[in-house]
Design a protein around this motif. Structure first.
Motif, PDB file in Angstrom:
ATOM      1  N   ASP A  23       0.688  -1.402  -0.299  1.00  0.00           N
ATOM      2  CA  ASP A  23       0.225  -0.159   0.041  1.00  0.00           C
ATOM      3  C   ASP A  23       1.081   1.004  -0.107  1.00  0.00           C
ATOM      4  O   ASP A  23       0.205   1.775  -0.056  1.00  0.00           O
ATOM      5  N   ASN A  24       1.991   1.113   0.474  1.00  0.00           N
ATOM      6  CA  ASN A  24       2.929   2.434   0.234  1.00  0.00           C
ATOM      7  C   ASN A  24       3.717   2.595  -1.355  1.00  0.00           C
ATOM      8  O   ASN A  24       3.623   2.219  -2.484  1.00  0.00           O
ATOM      9  N   LEU A  25       3.906   3.234  -1.644  1.00  0.00           N
ATOM     10  CA  LEU A  25       4.242   4.093  -2.525  1.00  0.00           C
ATOM     11  C   LEU A  25       6.071   3.967  -3.142  1.00  0.00           C
ATOM     12  O   LEU A  25       6.384   4.844  -2.439  1.00  0.00           O
ATOM     13  N   PHE A  26       7.121   3.973  -3.809  1.00  0.00           N
ATOM     14  CA  PHE A  26       8.197   3.852  -4.089  1.00  0.00           C
ATOM     15  C   PHE A  26       8.162   5.455  -4.611  1.00  0.00           C
ATOM     16  O   PHE A  26       7.104   5.946  -5.166  1.00  0.00           O
ATOM     17  N   ALA A  27       9.690   5.702  -3.673  1.00  0.00           N
ATOM     18  CA  ALA A  27       9.564   7.218  -3.973  1.00  0.00           C
ATOM     19  C   ALA A  27      10.027   7.640  -5.124  1.00  0.00           C
ATOM     20  O   ALA A  27       9.089   8.439  -5.357  1.00  0.00           O
ATOM     21  N   HIS A  28      10.309   6.548  -6.472  1.00  0.00           N
ATOM     22  CA  HIS A  28      10.620   7.293  -7.456  1.00  0.00           C
ATOM     23  C   HIS A  28       9.080   7.034  -8.098  1.00  0.00           C
ATOM     24  O   HIS A  28       9.410   9.002  -8.845  1.00  0.00           O
ATOM     25  N   ASP A  29       8.369   6.536  -7.655  1.00  0.00           N
ATOM     26  CA  ASP A  29       6.834   7.240  -8.642  1.00  0.00           C
ATOM     27  C   ASP A  29       6.175   8.174  -7.985  1.00  0.00           C
ATOM     28  O   ASP A  29       5.682   8.911  -9.252  1.00  0.00           O
ATOM     29  N   GLN A  30       6.333   8.098  -7.060  1.00  0.00           N
ATOM     30  CA  GLN A  30       5.877   9.260  -6.236  1.00  0.00           C
ATOM     31  C   GLN A  30       6.554  10.658  -6.510  1.00  0.00           C
ATOM     32  O   GLN A  30       5.208  11.636  -6.855  1.00  0.00           O
ATOM     33  N   TYR A  31       7.437  10.682  -6.383  1.00  0.00           N
ATOM     34  CA  TYR A  31       7.646  12.182  -7.037  1.00  0.00           C
ATOM     35  C   TYR A  31       7.573  12.348  -8.227  1.00  0.00           C
ATOM     36  O   TYR A  31       7.286  13.397  -8.930  1.00  0.00           O
ATOM     37  N   ASN A  32       7.883  11.439  -8.916  1.00  0.00           N
ATOM     38  CA  ASN A  32       7.456  11.392 -10.363  1.00  0.00           C
ATOM     39  C   ASN A  32       5.974  12.078 -11.284  1.00  0.00           C
ATOM     40  O   ASN A  32       5.591  12.982 -11.502  1.00  0.00           O
ATOM     41  N   LEU A  33       5.146  11.378 -10.453  1.00  0.00           N
ATOM     42  CA  LEU A  33       3.410  11.340  -9.985  1.00  0.00           C
ATOM     43  C   LEU A  33       3.134  13.140 -10.249  1.00  0.00           C
ATOM     44  O   LEU A  33       2.437  13.634 -10.274  1.00  0.00           O
ATOM     45  N   SER A  34       3.496  13.667  -8.766  1.00  0.00           N
ATOM     46  CA  SER A  34       3.039  14.444  -8.257  1.00  0.00           C
ATOM     47  C   SER A  34       4.031  15.349  -9.255  1.00  0.00           C
ATOM     48  O   SER A  34       3.698  16.496  -9.069  1.00  0.00           O
ATOM     49  N   ARG A  35       4.934  15.303 -10.167  1.00  0.00           N
ATOM     50  CA  ARG A  35       5.406  16.624 -10.883  1.00  0.00           C
ATOM     51  C   ARG A  35       4.387  16.503 -12.360  1.00  0.00           C
ATOM     52  O   ARG A  35       5.140  16.901 -13.241  1.00  0.00           O
ATOM     53  N   GLY A  36       4.402  15.026 -12.382  1.00  0.00           N
ATOM     54  CA  GLY A  36       2.904  16.018 -13.408  1.00  0.00           C
ATOM     55  C   GLY A  36       4.302  14.028 -14.560  1.00  0.00           C
ATOM     56  O   GLY A  36       4.374  14.223 -16.399  1.00  0.00           O
ATOM     57  N   PHE A  37       5.365  13.211 -14.786  1.00  0.00           N
ATOM     58  CA  PHE A  37       6.098  12.834 -15.295  1.00  0.00           C
ATOM     59  C   PHE A  37       5.464  11.021 -15.300  1.00  0.00           C
ATOM     60  O   PHE A  37       4.732  10.917 -14.106  1.00  0.00           O
ATOM     61  N   ASP A  38       5.721  10.399 -16.061  1.00  0.00           N
ATOM     62  CA  ASP A  38       5.113   9.046 -16.143  1.00  0.00           C
ATOM     63  C   ASP A  38       6.234   8.314 -15.171  1.00  0.00           C
ATOM     64  O   ASP A  38       7.271   8.910 -14.996  1.00  0.00           O
ATOM     65  N   SER A  39       5.415   6.948 -14.677  1.00  0.00           N
ATOM     66  CA  SER A  39       6.518   6.391 -13.746  1.00  0.00           C
ATOM     67  C   SER A  39       6.633   5.702 -14.432  1.00  0.00           C
ATOM     68  O   SER A  39       8.786   4.610 -13.693  1.00  0.00           O
ATOM     69  N   ASP A  40       6.833   5.186 -15.264  1.00  0.00           N
ATOM     70  CA  ASP A  40       7.376   3.895 -15.929  1.00  0.00           C
ATOM     71  C   ASP A  40       8.528   4.306 -17.806  1.00  0.00           C
ATOM     72  O   ASP A  40       8.984   3.364 -17.917  1.00  0.00           O
ATOM     73  N   ARG A  41       8.391   5.986 -18.003  1.00  0.00           N
ATOM     74  CA  ARG A  41       9.184   5.981 -18.978  1.00  0.00           C
ATOM     75  C   ARG A  41       8.958   7.688 -18.808  1.00  0.00           C
ATOM     76  O   ARG A  41       7.908   8.474 -18.681  1.00  0.00           O
ATOM     77  N   TYR A  42      10.135   8.389 -18.924  1.00  0.00           N
ATOM     78  CA  TYR A  42      10.324   9.760 -19.231  1.00  0.00           C
ATOM     79  C   TYR A  42      11.468   9.942 -20.268  1.00  0.00           C
ATOM     80  O   TYR A  42      12.715   9.446 -20.078  1.00  0.00           O
ATOM     81  N   THR A  43      11.146  11.487 -20.907  1.00  0.00           N
ATOM     82  CA  THR A  43      12.635  11.888 -21.782  1.00  0.00           C
ATOM     83  C   THR A  43      12.798  13.018 -21.774  1.00  0.00           C
ATOM     84  O   THR A  43      12.322  14.040 -20.983  1.00  0.00           O
ATOM     85  N   LEU A  44      14.450  12.774 -21.042  1.00  0.00           N
ATOM     86  CA  LEU A  44      15.409  14.914 -21.553  1.00  0.00           C
ATOM     87  C   LEU A  44      15.834  14.976 -22.377  1.00  0.00           C
ATOM     88  O   LEU A  44      16.799  14.166 -22.744  1.00  0.00           O
ATOM     89  N   SER A  45      15.243  15.798 -22.902  1.00  0.00           N
ATOM     90  CA  SER A  45      15.920  16.757 -24.069  1.00  0.00           C
ATOM     91  C   SER A  45      16.340  17.538 -24.508  1.00  0.00           C
ATOM     92  O   SER A  45      15.475  18.813 -24.515  1.00  0.00           O
ATOM     93  N   GLY A  46      17.707  18.235 -24.566  1.00  0.00           N
ATOM     94  CA  GLY A  46      17.746  20.136 -25.142  1.00  0.00           C
ATOM     95  C   GLY A  46      19.166  20.408 -25.213  1.00  0.00           C
ATOM     96  O   GLY A  46      19.980  19.529 -25.912  1.00  0.00           O
ATOM     97  N   ILE A  47      19.468  21.327 -25.023  1.00  0.00           N
ATOM     98  CA  ILE A  47      20.396  22.077 -25.333  1.00  0.00           C
ATOM     99  C   ILE A  47      21.579  22.322 -23.907  1.00  0.00           C
ATOM    100  O   ILE A  47      21.254  22.712 -23.230  1.00  0.00           O
ATOM    101  N   THR A  48      23.231  22.295 -24.686  1.00  0.00           N
ATOM    102  CA  THR A  48      23.933  22.645 -23.432  1.00  0.00           C
ATOM    103  C   THR A  48      24.635  24.017 -23.605  1.00  0.00           C
ATOM    104  O   THR A  48      24.699  24.603 -24.948  1.00  0.00           O
ATOM    105  N   ILE A  49      25.238  25.096 -22.915  1.00  0.00           N
ATOM    106  CA  ILE A  49      25.961  26.213 -23.150  1.00  0.00           C
ATOM    107  C   ILE A  49      27.157  25.654 -22.428  1.00  0.00           C
ATOM    108  O   ILE A  49      27.174  25.368 -21.120  1.00  0.00           O
ATOM    109  N   ASN A  50      28.256  25.759 -23.022  1.00  0.00           N
ATOM    110  CA  ASN A  50      29.582  24.895 -22.614  1.00  0.00           C
ATOM    111  C   ASN A  50      30.568  25.761 -22.567  1.00  0.00           C
ATOM    112  O   ASN A  50      30.884  26.908 -23.743  1.00  0.00           O
ATOM    113  N   ALA A  51      31.150  26.387 -21.091  1.00  0.00           N
ATOM    114  CA  ALA A  51      32.554  26.865 -21.320  1.00  0.00           C
ATOM    115  C   ALA A  51      33.643  25.670 -20.585  1.00  0.00           C
ATOM    116  O   ALA A  51      33.491  25.812 -19.155  1.00  0.00           O
TER     117      ALA A  51
END
Length: 409
Positions: free
Chosen positions: A188-216
Motif C-alpha cells: 500500500d506504500n509508494l516508491f519514492a521514484h513513483d511518488q516523485y514523478n507522479l506528483s510532478r506530472g511525469f510518467d512512472s514507467d518512461r520519460y525523456t529529457l532533451s535539450g541543448i547545453t551552453i558550455n565553457a
C-alpha cells in the motif's frame, strides 16, 4: 550496499600506431597520430547487477602535431551480467589539431537495474519499515530500467588561450522502469521514484529529457588522463524545453573545477589533486532518474565508497582531495594514493503531498564522507596510461573496490 567490485583483470594489451620519423613539418591537421588502444577485460560484481563480464577499453591519440595538440582520450564499457543486463558506454574528450576545437561526448545504452533510496543525504541503507506519513518508502528500493543517452558538445577555442566556448545536445530516454518490493514490504506504500514523478506530472514507467547545453571549458592540464599540474574548469548550463522532446521544461547548472598542486618539481607524480563539483536544478522539474546523483558524473568517478545512485536530490555539492605519490625512487611504474571525499544533497522542491523529511532537506544539513587508499600501475609512461585500483570506505557500512583505467579525476 556495496559499490561495483572489480575483482580482477585478465589481460592488458596495448596496440599503438606511430608515424615513422615524424617531424613538425610532416604532421597533417586532423590526422591521427600515436594511437594507443587498451582493451581491458573486466570481471565485476555488485548486488544490483550480479556478476559482470566484458571489456573496459581505453584509447588515446593525437589529432595533429603532438607538440601543439592535446591528447584525445576515449573510455568505454561493454558488460553483460548474470542478471541478463547489458551495459554499453563510450565517453570521450577529443581535441582537434592545434587544439582548435574540443568535442565532449557521453553515449550510453543500459539494460540494467539499480537501487534507489529516496531523495536527500539522510536516506538509510535498508528499506524502512516505517515510511513517512505520506506512505512513501524510505531506503533501498530496487529498480529495473533501460537508458539511452546521447550527449555531444562542440566547443571552439578562443584565440590562443586555453578557453573553449560552445554548445551541445543532450538526450536521456528512460524506459521500462519497474520497481520491486521485498516480501516484507507493504504494497500500500509508494516508491519514492513513483511518488516523485507522479506528483510532478511525469510518467512512472518512461520519460525523456532533451535539450541543448551552453558550455565553457578552461583546460590548463598537461595530460588530461593523469594530470601532474595546473587546473581544469567546466561550466555547463542545460536547457530542456518541451518543444525539443522533454516531458517538462527545466534547466540545470553544472560547475566542475579541478586543481593539481605539484609537491616536488623533480618528481611531478607527487601531487595533491582537488575536485569540486556542483550540480543544481535552476528551474522547472526533472524526472527522478535525471536528478543530480552520486556516481552519475561523466566518467562515473564521484563518490568512491558509495554505490552509483546511492544519494540523489535536486541539488548536489561534491568535493574530493587526493594525494598521489610514486612508490619507487627512480621509476614511475608503481604509485599510490590516499583520498577523502564528501557529498551533500538537497531533497527537492517541497510539495504539499510529499513528506517534509524526504523532499525538503537542504544542502549541508547532512554530509556523507568517504575515504580510501589506492594503487597505481603505469602501463604507458609517455601517455601516462594507468591502471587504478582503489578501496574506499563510507558511512553505515558502505564500501567498495574500484578498478579503472586512468586517474579518477
Amino acid at each position: 550496499m556495496k559499490s561495483s567490485l572489480y575483482l580482477a583483470f585478465l589481460l592488458t594489451f596495448s596496440f599503438s600506431g606511430y608515424a615513422q620519423k615524424d617531424t613538425v613539418d610532416s604532421y597533417s591537421p586532423n590526422k591521427i597520430y600515436h594511437f594507443s588502444f587498451i582493451p581491458l577485460p573486466a570481471i565485476a560484481s555488485n548486488p544490483a547487477n550480479g556478476w559482470m563480464f566484458g571489456f573496459a577499453p581505453s584509447a588515446t591519440w593525437y589529432m595533429g602535431n603532438p607538440q601543439t595538440t592535446k591528447m584525445s582520450n576515449l573510455v568505454g564499457n561493454l558488460l553483460y551480467t548474470t542478471k541478463k543486463q547489458w551495459i554499453f558506454s563510450s565517453r570521450h574528450n577529443i581535441y582537434l589539431s592545434d587544439n582548435s576545437a574540443l568535442l565532449i561526448g557521453d553515449w550510453r545504452y543500459f539494460l540494467t537495474s539499480q537501487p534507489t533510496f529516496g531523495l536527500g543525504s539522510s536516506t538509510p541503507n535498508e528499506l524502512s519499515e516505517n515510511p513517512n506519513r505520506f506512505g512513501v518508502y524510505w531506503g533501498e528500493q530496487q529498480m529495473d530500467f533501460t537508458l539511452i543517452r546521447f550527449y555531444e558538445a562542440f566547443l571552439k577555442r578562443i584565440g590562443d588561450s586555453n578557453f573553449y566556448l560552445g554548445m551541445g545536445y543532450h538526450l536521456d530516454i528512460h524506459t521500462r522502469i519497474k520497481n520491486f518490493l521485498n516480501e516484507s514490504a507493504d504494497p500500500d506504500n509508494l516508491f519514492a521514484h513513483d511518488q516523485y514523478n507522479l506528483s510532478r506530472g511525469f510518467d512512472s514507467d518512461r520519460y525523456t529529457l532533451s535539450g541543448i547545453t551552453i558550455n565553457a571549458v578552461m583546460d590548463n592540464r598537461d595530460v588530461a588522463v593523469s594530470p601532474y599540474e595546473k587546473n581544469f574548469a567546466w561550466f555547463q548550463y542545460k536547457i530542456n524545453p518541451t518543444f525539443l522532446g522533454s516531458d517538462r521544461s527545466s534547466s540545470t547548472l553544472l560547475l566542475d573545477y579541478r586543481h593539481y598542486f605539484n609537491l616536488d618539481q623533480k618528481r611531478k607524480r607527487n601531487l595533491i589533486g582537488v575536485w569540486a563539483m556542483g550540480n543544481f536544478l535552476i528551474s522547472g522539474d526533472l524526472p527522478y532518474m535525471n536528478l543530480p546523483s552520486i556516481g552519475w558524473d561523466m566518467f562515473g568517478r564521484s563518490g568512491r565508497a558509495y554505490a552509483q545512485g546511492r544519494f540523489r536530490g535536486a541539488n548536489m555539492v561534491y568535493g574530493e582531495a587526493e594525494w598521489r605519490f610514486p612508490l619507487q625512487k627512480s621509476k614511475e611504474t608503481f604509485g599510490g594514493t590516499v583520498f577523502v571525499n564528501s557529498a551533500t544533497f538537497s531533497g527537492g522542491r517541497p510539495l504539499e503531498m510529499m513528506g517534509p523529511k524526504d523532499f525538503s532537506e537542504k544542502l549541508f544539513e547532512k554530509i556523507n564522507p568517504g575515504y580510501g587508499v589506492g594503487l597505481r600501475v603505469m602501463i604507458n609512461k609517455e601517455k601516462r596510461t594507468t591502471i587504478a585500483a582503489d578501496y574506499a570506505f563510507g558511512q553505515k557500512g558502505n564500501s567498495g573496490f574500484y578498478l579503472n583505467i586512468n586517474e579518477s579525476f
